[in-house]
Design a protein around this motif. Sequence first.
Motif, PDB file in Angstrom:
ATOM      1  N   ALA A   1      45.187  42.065  45.254  1.00 46.40           N
ATOM      2  CA  ALA A   1      45.525  40.990  44.323  1.00 46.40           C
ATOM      3  C   ALA A   1      44.356  40.658  43.405  1.00 46.40           C
ATOM      4  O   ALA A   1      44.538  40.419  42.202  1.00 46.40           O
ATOM      5  CB  ALA A   1      45.961  39.746  45.094  1.00 46.40           C
ATOM      6  N   VAL A   2      43.159  40.652  43.960  1.00 44.42           N
ATOM      7  CA  VAL A   2      41.976  40.313  43.159  1.00 44.42           C
ATOM      8  C   VAL A   2      41.640  41.449  42.196  1.00 44.42           C
ATOM      9  O   VAL A   2      41.307  41.206  41.028  1.00 44.42           O
ATOM     10  CB  VAL A   2      40.775  39.995  44.074  1.00 44.42           C
ATOM     11  N   ARG A   3      41.710  42.686  42.670  1.00 48.26           N
ATOM     12  CA  ARG A   3      41.447  43.815  41.768  1.00 48.26           C
ATOM     13  C   ARG A   3      42.461  43.841  40.632  1.00 48.26           C
ATOM     14  O   ARG A   3      42.121  44.142  39.483  1.00 48.26           O
ATOM     15  CB  ARG A   3      41.496  45.133  42.541  1.00 48.26           C
ATOM     16  N   GLN A   4      43.688  43.536  40.953  1.00 42.95           N
ATOM     17  CA  GLN A   4      44.727  43.488  39.913  1.00 42.95           C
ATOM     18  C   GLN A   4      44.378  42.447  38.864  1.00 42.95           C
ATOM     19  O   GLN A   4      44.506  42.692  37.656  1.00 42.95           O
ATOM     20  CB  GLN A   4      46.071  43.157  40.573  1.00 42.95           C
ATOM     21  N   LEU A   5      43.926  41.295  39.314  1.00 34.89           N
ATOM     22  CA  LEU A   5      43.504  40.246  38.381  1.00 34.89           C
ATOM     23  C   LEU A   5      42.355  40.717  37.508  1.00 34.89           C
ATOM     24  O   LEU A   5      42.420  40.625  36.271  1.00 34.89           O
ATOM     25  CB  LEU A   5      43.078  39.001  39.165  1.00 34.89           C
ATOM     26  N   LEU A   6      41.319  41.243  38.127  1.00 30.61           N
ATOM     27  CA  LEU A   6      40.110  41.626  37.388  1.00 30.61           C
ATOM     28  C   LEU A   6      40.368  42.781  36.421  1.00 30.61           C
ATOM     29  O   LEU A   6      39.717  42.884  35.381  1.00 30.61           O
ATOM     30  CB  LEU A   6      38.995  41.986  38.368  1.00 30.61           C
ATOM     31  N   ASN A   7      41.326  43.640  36.755  1.00 32.19           N
ATOM     32  CA  ASN A   7      41.653  44.757  35.866  1.00 32.19           C
ATOM     33  C   ASN A   7      42.463  44.306  34.653  1.00 32.19           C
ATOM     34  O   ASN A   7      42.486  44.996  33.634  1.00 32.19           O
ATOM     35  CB  ASN A   7      42.448  45.828  36.624  1.00 32.19           C
ATOM     36  N   ARG A   8      43.114  43.153  34.765  1.00 29.50           N
ATOM     37  CA  ARG A   8      43.999  42.708  33.690  1.00 29.50           C
ATOM     38  C   ARG A   8      43.351  41.717  32.731  1.00 29.50           C
ATOM     39  O   ARG A   8      43.839  41.532  31.614  1.00 29.50           O
ATOM     40  CB  ARG A   8      45.267  42.066  34.262  1.00 29.50           C
ATOM     41  N   ILE A   9      42.292  41.063  33.156  1.00 25.65           N
ATOM     42  CA  ILE A   9      41.706  40.024  32.304  1.00 25.65           C
ATOM     43  C   ILE A   9      40.441  40.529  31.632  1.00 25.65           C
ATOM     44  O   ILE A   9      39.802  41.464  32.108  1.00 25.65           O
ATOM     45  CB  ILE A   9      41.396  38.740  33.107  1.00 25.65           C
ATOM     46  N   GLU A  10      40.105  39.897  30.528  1.00 26.66           N
ATOM     47  CA  GLU A  10      38.887  40.265  29.811  1.00 26.66           C
ATOM     48  C   GLU A  10      37.679  39.552  30.389  1.00 26.66           C
ATOM     49  O   GLU A  10      36.595  40.106  30.480  1.00 26.66           O
ATOM     50  CB  GLU A  10      39.052  39.932  28.322  1.00 26.66           C
ATOM     51  N   GLU A  11      37.861  38.282  30.759  1.00 26.88           N
ATOM     52  CA  GLU A  11      36.803  37.515  31.399  1.00 26.88           C
ATOM     53  C   GLU A  11      37.454  36.434  32.245  1.00 26.88           C
ATOM     54  O   GLU A  11      38.608  36.047  32.011  1.00 26.88           O
ATOM     55  CB  GLU A  11      35.876  36.890  30.353  1.00 26.88           C
ATOM     56  N   LEU A  12      36.741  35.955  33.227  1.00 30.66           N
ATOM     57  CA  LEU A  12      37.292  34.952  34.128  1.00 30.66           C
ATOM     58  C   LEU A  12      37.251  33.585  33.457  1.00 30.66           C
ATOM     59  O   LEU A  12      36.176  33.039  33.189  1.00 30.66           O
ATOM     60  CB  LEU A  12      36.507  34.933  35.445  1.00 30.66           C
ATOM     61  N   SER A  13      38.418  33.036  33.169  1.00 33.43           N
ATOM     62  CA  SER A  13      38.523  31.724  32.538  1.00 33.43           C
ATOM     63  C   SER A  13      39.850  31.106  32.947  1.00 33.43           C
ATOM     64  O   SER A  13      40.754  31.799  33.436  1.00 33.43           O
ATOM     65  CB  SER A  13      38.465  31.838  31.009  1.00 33.43           C
ATOM     66  N   ASP A  14      39.975  29.806  32.748  1.00 33.73           N
ATOM     67  CA  ASP A  14      41.232  29.134  33.102  1.00 33.73           C
ATOM     68  C   ASP A  14      42.399  29.715  32.310  1.00 33.73           C
ATOM     69  O   ASP A  14      43.495  29.911  32.842  1.00 33.73           O
ATOM     70  CB  ASP A  14      41.121  27.635  32.839  1.00 33.73           C
ATOM     71  N   GLY A  15      42.172  29.995  31.034  1.00 41.79           N
ATOM     72  CA  GLY A  15      43.229  30.554  30.203  1.00 41.79           C
ATOM     73  C   GLY A  15      43.701  31.916  30.689  1.00 41.79           C
ATOM     74  O   GLY A  15      44.902  32.194  30.739  1.00 41.79           O
ATOM     75  N   GLU A  16      42.746  32.766  31.068  1.00 44.28           N
ATOM     76  CA  GLU A  16      43.098  34.094  31.563  1.00 44.28           C
ATOM     77  C   GLU A  16      43.814  34.001  32.911  1.00 44.28           C
ATOM     78  O   GLU A  16      44.735  34.776  33.194  1.00 44.28           O
ATOM     79  CB  GLU A  16      41.838  34.957  31.693  1.00 44.28           C
TER      80      GLU A  16
ATOM     81  N   TYR B   1      39.463  34.022  46.450  1.00 46.50           N
ATOM     82  CA  TYR B   1      38.371  34.707  45.746  1.00 46.50           C
ATOM     83  C   TYR B   1      37.596  33.718  44.876  1.00 46.50           C
ATOM     84  O   TYR B   1      36.352  33.736  44.862  1.00 46.50           O
ATOM     85  CB  TYR B   1      38.931  35.835  44.905  1.00 46.50           C
ATOM     86  N   LEU B   2      38.321  32.857  44.163  1.00 48.79           N
ATOM     87  CA  LEU B   2      37.660  31.871  43.301  1.00 48.79           C
ATOM     88  C   LEU B   2      36.763  30.947  44.127  1.00 48.79           C
ATOM     89  O   LEU B   2      35.678  30.567  43.690  1.00 48.79           O
ATOM     90  CB  LEU B   2      38.703  31.063  42.530  1.00 48.79           C
ATOM     91  N   ASP B   3      37.241  30.589  45.316  1.00 48.64           N
ATOM     92  CA  ASP B   3      36.423  29.759  46.210  1.00 48.64           C
ATOM     93  C   ASP B   3      35.170  30.512  46.651  1.00 48.64           C
ATOM     94  O   ASP B   3      34.073  29.940  46.714  1.00 48.64           O
ATOM     95  CB  ASP B   3      37.237  29.353  47.438  1.00 48.64           C
TER      96      ASP B   3
ATOM     97  N   ARG C   1      42.121  26.061  40.028  1.00 52.21           N
ATOM     98  CA  ARG C   1      42.758  26.890  41.035  1.00 52.21           C
ATOM     99  C   ARG C   1      44.243  26.940  40.684  1.00 52.21           C
ATOM    100  O   ARG C   1      44.822  25.949  40.252  1.00 52.21           O
ATOM    101  CB  ARG C   1      42.566  26.319  42.447  1.00 52.21           C
ATOM    102  N   LEU C   2      44.837  28.103  40.832  1.00 53.89           N
ATOM    103  CA  LEU C   2      46.232  28.274  40.445  1.00 53.89           C
ATOM    104  C   LEU C   2      47.165  27.595  41.445  1.00 53.89           C
ATOM    105  O   LEU C   2      46.920  27.619  42.656  1.00 53.89           O
ATOM    106  CB  LEU C   2      46.574  29.761  40.365  1.00 53.89           C
ATOM    107  N   LYS C   3      48.215  27.006  40.932  1.00 51.39           N
ATOM    108  CA  LYS C   3      49.236  26.401  41.779  1.00 51.39           C
ATOM    109  C   LYS C   3      50.328  27.418  42.062  1.00 51.39           C
ATOM    110  O   LYS C   3      50.629  28.282  41.238  1.00 51.39           O
ATOM    111  CB  LYS C   3      49.834  25.177  41.088  1.00 51.39           C
TER     112      LYS C   3
END
Length: 266
Positions: A24-39, A66-68, A76-78
């Motif tokens: 799940a985390v790798r999927q997130l990191l592969n899809r976003i440009e940078e870690l931000s609330d918007g992404e 992961y964010l923690d 944090r996502l709901k």
Amino acid sequence: MDEFINNLRTKGMSENTIESYAFAVRQLLNRIEELSDGELLSHKDWLVSEFSAKTVNLRIGAINSYLDSIEYSGMRLKGVRIQQKPFLDNVISQSEYERLRDGLLADNDLYWYFIVKFLGCTGARVSELRMITVESVTTGYLDLISKGEKLRRIYIPSRLSEETVKWLESRSLSTGYIFTGPANKPMSARGISLGLKRCASRYGVNPDVVYPHSFRHRFAKNFIARDPDIAFLADLMGHESIETTRIYLRRTAEEQRNAVDSAIDW
């Protein structure tokens, strides 16, 4: 990532759970440009459009863990409820798609022209687009094995195959991946996303609607308008549940607005 996985092991989590969290985390990191609330919110929207509520919530739980672990200072996502939005957000319109496609062709920017065409005409995810080869263009389809050992077949329309073959011949490319970057390796998902944004700016298309998954939405909406077999579309999209595919029966927010404006004259 290694530190995150080690932290999960110290908490006594099973290897299956750790693998699920890491995926799940790798999927997130592969899809976003940078870690931000918007992404993060954009990634959540994508999860909702692709997977069941149960799967979405499992992946959100992994992402929040992961964010923690990295002490991310943002949101944090709901979790999500089963009910989905009654409209689609930020989907490229047919006219915007055509403006982008035709502009690239007119400028002879064939590399990006074919990226746009393959995304719009196959419904491929960006991770799948990267795997398209000369051989799959020749045969007219690409077979992939998913994580659950399920076959996913991506069909390449015959007209697109014929057009692509001519382009590949002009490049003297007879084997291997067709969308490559340095060292002839498949271009990264991030590289494709950034390149599409640059193309959008070049032709005056709203960059917010130009991202790889937006073309997947466009493919689905165009296909269902021509062939209303939603079960077949679910197979083409690689959805595990037909309920996921039903979102494409809905109009975009802009389409809803236009319909309201057109219908209400009292």
